[in-house]
Design an enzyme around this catalytic site. Structure first.
Site, PDB file in Angstrom:
ATOM      1  N   ALA A   1       4.004   8.172  -4.612  1.00 52.13           N
ATOM      2  CA  ALA A   1       4.951   7.078  -4.447  1.00 52.13           C
ATOM      3  C   ALA A   1       5.699   6.865  -5.756  1.00 52.13           C
ATOM      4  CB  ALA A   1       4.221   5.801  -4.033  1.00 52.13           C
TER       5      ALA A   1
ATOM      6  N   GLU B   1      -5.015   7.422  -7.114  1.00 50.15           N
ATOM      7  CA  GLU B   1      -4.730   5.988  -7.236  1.00 50.15           C
ATOM      8  C   GLU B   1      -5.717   5.224  -8.109  1.00 50.15           C
ATOM      9  OE1 GLU B   1      -2.554   7.258  -3.506  1.00 50.15           O
ATOM     10  OE2 GLU B   1      -4.451   7.735  -4.479  1.00 50.15           O
TER      11      GLU B   1
ATOM     12  N   GLY C   1       0.758   9.211  -2.222  1.00 50.26           N
ATOM     13  CA  GLY C   1       1.513   9.065  -0.985  1.00 50.26           C
ATOM     14  C   GLY C   1       1.961  10.386  -0.395  1.00 50.26           C
TER      15      GLY C   1
ATOM     16  N   GLU D   1      -0.965  11.580   1.516  1.00 49.21           N
ATOM     17  CA  GLU D   1      -1.080  10.697   2.677  1.00 49.21           C
ATOM     18  C   GLU D   1      -0.049  11.061   3.745  1.00 49.21           C
ATOM     19  OE1 GLU D   1      -2.728   6.463   1.259  1.00 49.21           O
ATOM     20  OE2 GLU D   1      -1.026   7.154   0.075  1.00 49.21           O
TER      21      GLU D   1
END
Length: 255
Positions: A66, A135, A112, A115
């Protein structure tokens, strides 16, 4: 529609979506998530599209994560809304598409990015791919479904190891643990993904849509009932009639 962060192309019945932010290693900012969600909405209603491939531009990165600078100063309420909106706009949408979505992981798939790949129905990776959920190094946890989808793919123990340690693994290891389906050279990644997509696209789109739903429910107490209902439903559809007729006539079906 013109997009700033993605490129869309068509190969037969397959749509290829390429994330085009190479200067940021294709990191997912809010605008990119919105654009991806919009094109998926469009494709879900497009009968000419039978399969979708998501990949990244360049030779280094699928999606490196992200865009952290967008939320670095968020509080709890804003952060919860960020995660909820992202899952609704993109990640859950990918998983629940009525058309199969293949991730062609062409490099880094971190945070992300991993993910997003895990939300896809199938994952192919290039030999240079590196995958991980870093993370916890930021004092956070995955917020776009990583803690839920990773255990389903690799088991709880390995998921805990990857999430708690934040370590990256290579494509070979990812295949060993079931995180990716196949590994190819970077040059072969997209052709092999297109080859798989073409094979899938030759099958009944109605049956594929029902299969996606049933498989998605396989780890719930509704999975068997969903399979039974879908099995019965398809007996009333033209695709079943064509498929059975073609089999009996010893020819390829025309779905």
């Amino acid at each position: 529609m013109n997009y700033e962060n993605i490129a869309v192309s068509t190969e037969g019945n397959t749509t290829v979506i390429t994330i085009t932010r190479p200067q940021a290693l294709n990191a997912l900012n809010a605008a990119t998530i919105t654009e991806l969600g919009n094109i998926l909405d469009k494709l879900d209603g497009d009968a000419s599209c039978r399969a979708i491939i998501i990949t990244g531009s360049g030779e280094k990165s699928f999606v490196a994560g992200a865009d952290i600078k967008e939320f670095s100063d968020f509080g709890a309420v804003q952060a919860e809304e960020l995660a909820r909106n992202g899952q609704r706009t993109l990640f859950n949408k990918v998983e629940n598409m009525t058309k199969p979505v293949i991730a062609a992981v062409n490099g880094f798939a971190l945070g992300g990015g991993l993910e997003l790949a895990m939300a896809c129905h199938i994952r192919y990776a290039s030999e240079n791919a590196r995958l991980g959920l870093p993370e916890v190094t930021l004092g956070l946890i995955p917020g776009y479904g990583g803690t839920q989808r990773l255990p389903k793919l690799v088991g709880k123990g390995l998921a805990n190891e990857l999430i708690f340690s934040a370590k990256m693994i290579n494509a070979t290891r990812a295949k060993e643990i079931g995180l990716v389906n196949e590994v190819f050279t970077l040059e072969d990644l997209l052709p092999k993904s297109l080859e798989l997509a073409a094979t899938i696209a030759s099958n009944s789109p109605m049956a594929i849509a029902e299969a996606i739903n049933a498989v998605n429910l396989s780890d719930t107490d509704r999975g068997y009932e969903a399979e039974i209902k879908s099995f019965g439903l398809l007996f009333e559809k033209n695709d079943k009639k064509e498929g059975v007729t073609a089999f009996l006539e010893k020819r390829k079906p025309n779905f």
